[in-house]
Design a protein around this motif. Structure first.
Motif, mmCIF file in Angstrom:
data_model
loop_
_atom_site.group_PDB
_atom_site.id
_atom_site.type_symbol
_atom_site.label_atom_id
_atom_site.label_comp_id
_atom_site.label_asym_id
_atom_site.label_seq_id
_atom_site.Cartn_x
_atom_site.Cartn_y
_atom_site.Cartn_z
ATOM 1 N N SER A 23 0.876 -1.168 0.000
ATOM 2 C CA SER A 23 0.000 0.000 0.000
ATOM 3 C C SER A 23 0.913 1.217 0.000
ATOM 4 O O SER A 23 1.845 1.299 0.816
ATOM 5 C CB SER A 23 -0.914 0.013 1.230
ATOM 6 O OG SER A 23 -1.779 1.137 1.201
ATOM 7 N N SER A 24 0.653 2.144 -0.905
ATOM 8 C CA SER A 24 1.618 3.214 -1.131
ATOM 9 C C SER A 24 1.857 4.074 0.096
ATOM 10 O O SER A 24 2.948 4.632 0.259
ATOM 11 C CB SER A 24 1.162 4.084 -2.308
ATOM 12 O OG SER A 24 -0.119 4.620 -2.072
ATOM 13 N N VAL A 25 0.857 4.228 0.984
ATOM 14 C CA VAL A 25 1.039 5.096 2.144
ATOM 15 C C VAL A 25 2.023 4.510 3.158
ATOM 16 O O VAL A 25 2.428 5.209 4.089
ATOM 17 C CB VAL A 25 -0.306 5.375 2.837
ATOM 18 C CG1 VAL A 25 -1.225 6.164 1.927
ATOM 19 C CG2 VAL A 25 -0.977 4.090 3.296
ATOM 20 N N ARG A 26 2.420 3.275 2.992
ATOM 21 C CA ARG A 26 3.376 2.669 3.925
ATOM 22 C C ARG A 26 4.820 2.965 3.547
ATOM 23 O O ARG A 26 5.747 2.607 4.294
ATOM 24 C CB ARG A 26 3.169 1.149 3.964
ATOM 25 C CG ARG A 26 1.785 0.742 4.422
ATOM 26 C CD ARG A 26 1.571 -0.755 4.301
ATOM 27 N NE ARG A 26 0.158 -1.103 4.473
ATOM 28 C CZ ARG A 26 -0.360 -2.275 4.165
ATOM 29 N NH1 ARG A 26 0.408 -3.232 3.679
ATOM 30 N NH2 ARG A 26 -1.654 -2.503 4.336
ATOM 31 N N ALA A 27 5.031 3.603 2.416
ATOM 32 C CA ALA A 27 6.388 3.880 1.942
ATOM 33 C C ALA A 27 6.913 5.149 2.593
ATOM 34 O O ALA A 27 6.520 6.256 2.234
ATOM 35 C CB ALA A 27 6.392 4.022 0.424
#
Length: 446
Positions: A23-27
């Motif tokens: 999930s992109s927000v975890r980067a």
């Protein structure tokens, strides 16, 4: 802090997952820490570092990481009885009955597997029910990774906000600035007969938490009634968190035609749901002609986790506890900002909170009507400059928040959502001591 194991895991992840995450927000920069386990209101990473957790899985964990015995027993029992069946179970009926008893707008519910799936299904249902194609969304609102709502632009001048979406999708999606009642009237005056639904979060939850101005949702309700459109509340974030068991629609006293749910209604397991008036929801197959189906919909483990989580919350004063801690935290943050960063704004309500690094807000909230989070009170001295739209939050010091503040909080053992925009949450496992610890970390990091 030592992060050798997380760095090694991220190196491996980059070879097998795009960007090393799912999930992109975890980067996060330079790389995310990898969680090994949860512990009440904390998480422990792969290197043994312990963090006070205000991410709470991006909202689903109302009770925290240690499930109370009734919830844990229900989950274990369902899992032991078999993973899933491809047939109905009693527990999904019980959860639907619970939702109907407590949420003002809901007579029937269709369970699905994610918030995105819920909003996709709600949009399809609204279009079919009204016989119209256009939908309205708020600028800065978020309704999952779906083609109809991943748009940018103003009014009817919209375009896809992601590659891979044909421009034709955006042609049917209109946008409004959140809290702009006059813009809503103008949009309906021009397109009202073509609008199937207005889709809005009761509180913008993916753009720094923006509270509605008094009367805004009532205006949307009136416009939808006047033009035969449906009002859809996306309560994936606020559902069973803001307003307790009645959700945000109960708190604000506005009843939508359809509501989408996710997160808490599944007790921390993958879930989504569409609820609303029977005459609308019954248009879903097999009762009606609007196709909607899913292999894992109504999964018995998820249904049991959601039902027992909500029952536990209802019977154990969970909302009093988390809302009290939320108010304590926001009030403390307001006092800190008055001394250290008076241009910043505390936002949130109930068990949601955030500090928005606003640039042009003057003075301080301390001692005023919004002394525990911005509620768009006209009597507050900051009313004219506090964020009222997603664009207002976007103009904040987002780079400073992400690149300087977030890492500073992490190094003090406080886990916050990784950017300026995502909501943060208090859970039932948090304590007053946790709140005080967090406030000390904010003092240092700010």
């Amino acid at each position: 802090m030592n992060h050798e194991q997380s760095r090694s895991l991220y190196d491996r992840a980059l070879s097998v997952m795009p960007g090393g995450v799912n999930s992109s927000v975890r980067a996060t920069q330079p790389y995310p820490f990898f969680v090994e386990r949860g512990d009440g209101g904390h998480v422990i990473d792969a290197d043994g570092n312990r963090y006070l957790d205000f991410v709470m899985g991006y909202g689903p964990l109302l009770l925290g990481h240690d499930l109370p015995e009734p919830v844990q027993s229900a989950v274990q029992q369902r899992a032991a009885e078999g993973p899933m069946y491809g047939a109905p179970t009693e527990v999904e009926v019980e959860l639907a009955e619970f939702v109907r008893r407590h949420v003002p707008s809901v007579e029937m519910t269709r369970f699905v597997n994610s918030g995105t799936e819920a909003t996709v299904s709600a949009v399809r249902l609204a279009r079919a029910y009204t016989g119209r194609d256009k939908i309205v969304v708020m600028q800065g609102g978020y309704h999952g990774a779906q083609e109809s709502t991943l748009v940018e632009g103003e009014g009817d001048h919209t375009a896809p906000s992601s590659p891979g979406i044909p421009p034709e999708f955006a042609e049917h999606t209109l946008t409004l600035p959140f809290n702009d009642a006059e813009a809503a009237r103008e949009l309906f005056a021009e397109h009202g007969d073509d609008i199937a639904a207005v889709l809005t979060e009761p509180i913008l939850g993916n753009y720094g938490i923006v509270h509605p101005v008094d009367g805004y949702h009532e205006t949307l309700r009136e416009l939808c009634d006047d033009h035969g459109s449906l009002l859809v509340f996306d309560e994936v974030i606020t559902g069973f968190r803001v307003g307790g068991l009645q959700c945000a629609q109960g708190k604000f006293g506005v009843t939508p035609d359809l509501t989408t749910f996710g997160k808490i209604v599944g007790g921390g397991f993958p879930v989504g749901a569409v609820g609303g008036r029977s005459e609308i929801v019954e248009q879903f197959t097999p009762a009606g002609d609007v196709f909607q189906s899913g292999t894992f919909s109504g999964h018995p483990v998820t249904m049991a986790a959601g039902l027992e989580t909500l029952r536990y919350a209802a019977e154990n004063d969970v909302y009093d506890h988390v809302n009290g801690l939320g108010e304590r935290l926001r009030a403390g943050l307001t006092d800190i900002l008055a001394d250290q960063a008076p241009e910043y704004t505390v936002v949130g309500t109930d068990s949601m909170f955030k500090v928005v690094f606003t640039r042009d807000a003057d003075g301080t909230q301390a001692g005023g009507p919004c002394d525990a989070g911005c509620t768009q009170d006209p009597d507050c001295e900051r009313f004219e400059t506090c964020p009222k739209t997603g664009a207002d939050v976007k103009r904040a010091e987002t780079e400073r928040w992400q690149r300087l503040f977030w890492p500073a909080m992490k190094e003090q053992g406080v886990f916050l959502t990784a950017n300026q925009f995502e909501s943060q949450f208090v859970c039932d496992a948090h304590t007053e001591a946790d709140i005080d610890e967090a406030l000390e970390a904010y003092k240092d990091a700010l």
